[in-house]
Motif scaffolding. Structure first.
Motif, PDB file in Angstrom:
ATOM      1  N   LEU A  77       1.866  13.737 -12.652  1.00 37.72           N
ATOM      2  CA  LEU A  77       1.120  13.312 -11.462  1.00 37.72           C
ATOM      3  C   LEU A  77       2.057  12.750 -10.402  1.00 37.72           C
ATOM      4  O   LEU A  77       1.996  13.139  -9.226  1.00 37.72           O
ATOM      5  CB  LEU A  77       0.082  12.262 -11.869  1.00 37.72           C
ATOM      6  CG  LEU A  77      -0.610  11.494 -10.726  1.00 37.72           C
ATOM      7  CD1 LEU A  77      -1.439  12.434  -9.867  1.00 37.72           C
ATOM      8  CD2 LEU A  77      -1.480  10.372 -11.299  1.00 37.72           C
ATOM      9  N   VAL A  78       2.937  11.829 -10.797  1.00 37.73           N
ATOM     10  CA  VAL A  78       3.815  11.196  -9.802  1.00 37.73           C
ATOM     11  C   VAL A  78       4.874  12.168  -9.293  1.00 37.73           C
ATOM     12  O   VAL A  78       5.230  12.147  -8.105  1.00 37.73           O
ATOM     13  CB  VAL A  78       4.457   9.911 -10.371  1.00 37.73           C
ATOM     14  CG1 VAL A  78       5.524  10.225 -11.405  1.00 37.73           C
ATOM     15  CG2 VAL A  78       5.055   9.078  -9.238  1.00 37.73           C
ATOM     16  N   ILE A  79       5.359  13.053 -10.168  1.00 39.58           N
ATOM     17  CA  ILE A  79       6.323  14.058  -9.709  1.00 39.58           C
ATOM     18  C   ILE A  79       5.654  14.997  -8.709  1.00 39.58           C
ATOM     19  O   ILE A  79       6.267  15.425  -7.724  1.00 39.58           O
ATOM     20  CB  ILE A  79       6.907  14.842 -10.901  1.00 39.58           C
ATOM     21  CG1 ILE A  79       7.806  13.919 -11.734  1.00 39.58           C
ATOM     22  CG2 ILE A  79       7.710  16.054 -10.417  1.00 39.58           C
ATOM     23  CD1 ILE A  79       8.377  14.570 -12.966  1.00 39.58           C
ATOM     24  N   GLY A  80       4.370  15.304  -8.950  1.00 41.65           N
ATOM     25  CA  GLY A  80       3.630  16.109  -7.985  1.00 41.65           C
ATOM     26  C   GLY A  80       3.566  15.433  -6.623  1.00 41.65           C
ATOM     27  O   GLY A  80       3.700  16.088  -5.584  1.00 41.65           O
ATOM     28  N   MET A  81       3.384  14.104  -6.602  1.00 46.57           N
ATOM     29  CA  MET A  81       3.381  13.370  -5.328  1.00 46.57           C
ATOM     30  C   MET A  81       4.738  13.456  -4.653  1.00 46.57           C
ATOM     31  O   MET A  81       4.829  13.667  -3.434  1.00 46.57           O
ATOM     32  CB  MET A  81       3.010  11.899  -5.575  1.00 46.57           C
ATOM     33  CG  MET A  81       1.588  11.667  -5.999  1.00 46.57           C
ATOM     34  SD  MET A  81       0.367  12.009  -4.698  1.00 46.57           S
ATOM     35  CE  MET A  81       0.713  10.695  -3.538  1.00 46.57           C
ATOM     36  N   ILE A 129       3.534   3.842 -13.399  1.00 44.67           N
ATOM     37  CA  ILE A 129       3.561   5.172 -12.781  1.00 44.67           C
ATOM     38  C   ILE A 129       2.488   5.287 -11.705  1.00 44.67           C
ATOM     39  O   ILE A 129       2.724   5.800 -10.607  1.00 44.67           O
ATOM     40  CB  ILE A 129       3.371   6.263 -13.854  1.00 44.67           C
ATOM     41  CG1 ILE A 129       4.556   6.270 -14.828  1.00 44.67           C
ATOM     42  CG2 ILE A 129       3.236   7.631 -13.186  1.00 44.67           C
ATOM     43  CD1 ILE A 129       5.886   6.609 -14.221  1.00 44.67           C
ATOM     44  N   LEU A 130       1.292   4.803 -12.008  1.00 42.12           N
ATOM     45  CA  LEU A 130       0.203   4.870 -11.025  1.00 42.12           C
ATOM     46  C   LEU A 130       0.484   3.994  -9.807  1.00 42.12           C
ATOM     47  O   LEU A 130       0.046   4.299  -8.697  1.00 42.12           O
ATOM     48  CB  LEU A 130      -1.110   4.458 -11.678  1.00 42.12           C
ATOM     49  CG  LEU A 130      -1.688   5.500 -12.655  1.00 42.12           C
ATOM     50  CD1 LEU A 130      -2.783   4.880 -13.516  1.00 42.12           C
ATOM     51  CD2 LEU A 130      -2.235   6.704 -11.900  1.00 42.12           C
ATOM     52  N   SER A 131       1.235   2.905 -10.013  1.00 41.65           N
ATOM     53  CA  SER A 131       1.652   2.092  -8.871  1.00 41.65           C
ATOM     54  C   SER A 131       2.568   2.891  -7.948  1.00 41.65           C
ATOM     55  O   SER A 131       2.474   2.781  -6.717  1.00 41.65           O
ATOM     56  CB  SER A 131       2.379   0.826  -9.355  1.00 41.65           C
ATOM     57  OG  SER A 131       1.505  -0.008 -10.091  1.00 41.65           O
ATOM     58  N   CYS A 132       3.439   3.715  -8.548  1.00 39.93           N
ATOM     59  CA  CYS A 132       4.297   4.595  -7.742  1.00 39.93           C
ATOM     60  C   CYS A 132       3.460   5.603  -6.956  1.00 39.93           C
ATOM     61  O   CYS A 132       3.741   5.885  -5.788  1.00 39.93           O
ATOM     62  CB  CYS A 132       5.295   5.328  -8.644  1.00 39.93           C
ATOM     63  SG  CYS A 132       6.538   4.260  -9.395  1.00 39.93           S
ATOM     64  N   VAL A 133       2.428   6.142  -7.622  1.00 39.01           N
ATOM     65  CA  VAL A 133       1.542   7.095  -6.942  1.00 39.01           C
ATOM     66  C   VAL A 133       0.847   6.429  -5.758  1.00 39.01           C
ATOM     67  O   VAL A 133       0.777   6.981  -4.653  1.00 39.01           O
ATOM     68  CB  VAL A 133       0.500   7.661  -7.931  1.00 39.01           C
ATOM     69  CG1 VAL A 133      -0.527   8.520  -7.195  1.00 39.01           C
ATOM     70  CG2 VAL A 133       1.186   8.480  -9.017  1.00 39.01           C
ATOM     71  N   LEU A 155      -7.619   4.543  -5.027  1.00 42.03           N
ATOM     72  CA  LEU A 155      -8.031   4.997  -6.359  1.00 42.03           C
ATOM     73  C   LEU A 155      -6.924   4.793  -7.383  1.00 42.03           C
ATOM     74  O   LEU A 155      -7.180   4.404  -8.527  1.00 42.03           O
ATOM     75  CB  LEU A 155      -8.449   6.468  -6.301  1.00 42.03           C
ATOM     76  CG  LEU A 155      -9.757   6.745  -5.540  1.00 42.03           C
ATOM     77  CD1 LEU A 155      -9.884   8.228  -5.227  1.00 42.03           C
ATOM     78  CD2 LEU A 155     -10.951   6.266  -6.370  1.00 42.03           C
ATOM     79  N   SER A 156      -5.691   5.061  -6.980  1.00 37.76           N
ATOM     80  CA  SER A 156      -4.557   4.850  -7.884  1.00 37.76           C
ATOM     81  C   SER A 156      -4.401   3.368  -8.206  1.00 37.76           C
ATOM     82  O   SER A 156      -4.102   2.996  -9.358  1.00 37.76           O
ATOM     83  CB  SER A 156      -3.272   5.398  -7.254  1.00 37.76           C
ATOM     84  OG  SER A 156      -3.394   6.793  -6.992  1.00 37.76           O
ATOM     85  N   ALA A 157      -4.615   2.503  -7.211  1.00 31.72           N
ATOM     86  CA  ALA A 157      -4.531   1.065  -7.451  1.00 31.72           C
ATOM     87  C   ALA A 157      -5.634   0.606  -8.406  1.00 31.72           C
ATOM     88  O   ALA A 157      -5.406  -0.247  -9.281  1.00 31.72           O
ATOM     89  CB  ALA A 157      -4.626   0.319  -6.124  1.00 31.72           C
TER      90      ALA A 157
END
Length: 387
Positions: A77-81, A129-133, A155-157
């Motif tokens: 997910l984060v690499i996709g971002m 990871i979601l914080s990075c997103v 939503l990620s937060a």
């Protein structure tokens, strides 16, 4: 709601999103982020399938496998971002972090440590990871669609808070597990929906840019950036509407550059092209933004000037263009001197069609050339042949 129902809903949702992202990534020149999100959905789908197939057989092992697959989804997910927004972030750190958490999951399972330890490690990893997103979506919110990226960040937060709190709540109240999975599924559904919308918007942006480029190629001279003859013809009717106001005229000004061929022959086509670009800029400078400036030949230009008060106004514009065209041009530190033979026809005095007006302006231009070049001449009504 039973575990089977919760996980069946999650599996169905992830499968649908996997297919949508898979379809998006197969579109030629699709942003690479879509491919990573398709892989992320595949791992999320696999994790839910593990829960459905093996939850009743060996709970510790099943949840460890689920966790191992789930953390891969977050990394994809984060690499996709990162790839979607082309952010310069070293991806190796995400892979090293993934390797570390996978080893942690393996050691906790093999060592028989309490499930809370595994859950805490996975929760902290996913929250990070979601914080990075969330940070990437917020940082790049102006590049695509501000509202959409703000929604993705929010939503990620919320998912960060969910991961940091859910495992503690489940530890205190195991029956809340079903609700926790359902809440997580809803948040993930909304998050990936916003990412899918971002992919669709990138498609739309690419189509609009392609359309704009196609129109430029169809109607714009690629060297000078002026209109081409096709666009000039298409705009002429609109120009007439402006010129058709009471007591106003339009002027068709045909410009042929004198002494341009020797520049091409002696200095080369690169210098010749630069000279033409500068001349095009001077033509724009000599006319108004509402006038039409076009390149109609190698060294030939046309200006259609509307809303002129009288014929004297056309004389002023032609004289101004002549002054600009006869001023020395500097290219590569060397000055080049050209001239201009300019012919002018007036609407409606000399005709009401672009072809006829261009012909009369062209004739006036050639009269200038035959009488020594470097000047302008307005077509005279007496010279106009009967229709």
């Amino acid at each position: 709601m039973s575990y089977e129902t919760v996980h069946t809903i999650g599996t169905t949702v992830y499968f649908v999103f996997f297919l949508l992202f898979l379809w998006a990534m197969r579109v030629p020149r699709t942003n690479p982020g879509a491919g990573w999100w398709a892989v992320a959905m595949l791992f999320a789908l696999s994790a839910r399938l593990v829960l459905i197939l093996f939850l009743q057989q060996e709970s510790r092992f099943t949840l460890s496998v689920y966790s191992a697959l789930n953390v891969v989804e977050k990394v994809c997910l984060v690499i996709g971002m990162v790839r979607f927004f082309n952010v310069r972030v070293p991806l190796r750190w995400f892979w090293w972090a993934l390797a570390a958490i996978e080893i942690w999951i393996l050691l906790v399972w093999a060592g028989g440590a309490p499930a809370l330890i595994r859950s805490a490690g996975v929760a902290l990893f996913n929250a990070a990871i979601l914080s990075c997103v969330a940070w990437l979506a917020w940082r790049e919110r102006a590049r695509l669609n501000r509202s959409l990226m703000c929604a993705t960040a929010l939503l990620s937060a919320l998912l960060v808070l969910h991961w940091l709190s859910a495992f503690l709540i489940i530890e205190a109240e195991p029956s809340w597990s079903r609700h926790g999975f359902m809440l997580g599924t809803v948040l993930v559904l909304a998050q990936y929906f916003s990412l899918l919308a971002a992919v669709m918007l990138s498609f739309q942006k690419r189509l609009l840019e392609a359309e704009s480029r196609a129109l430029d190629l169809a109607f714009q001279d690629p060297l000078t950036g002026l209109s081409n003859q096709r666009y000039m013809t298409a705009l002429f009717e609109k120009a007439l509407l402006l010129a058709n106001r009471p007591h106003q005229l339009a002027a068709i000004i045909y410009i042929d550059i004198d002494n341009f061929k020797p520049i091409n022959d002696r200095a080369g086509h690169r210098v010749g092209d630069e000279v033409l670009k500068l001349l095009a800029g001077r033509l724009r400078k000599s006319t108004r933004s509402t006038d039409i400036c076009a390149r109609v030949g190698g060294d030939e230009f046309v200006a259609i000037c509307t809303q002129l008060d009288d014929a004297g106004h056309a004389h002023e514009i032609a004289a101004k263009i002549l002054r600009e065209m006869t001023t020395p041009i500097s290219v590569g530190g060397k000055d080049y001197l050209v001239g201009a033979s300019i012919g002018v026809s007036l609407y409606p005095m000399h005709g009401d069609s672009l072809a006829r007006l261009l012909d009369y302006a062209d004739q006036a231009m050639y009269q200038v050339k035959s009488s020594g070049k470097n000047g302008y001449r307005v077509h005279e009504a007496a010279e106009t042949a009967p229709a």
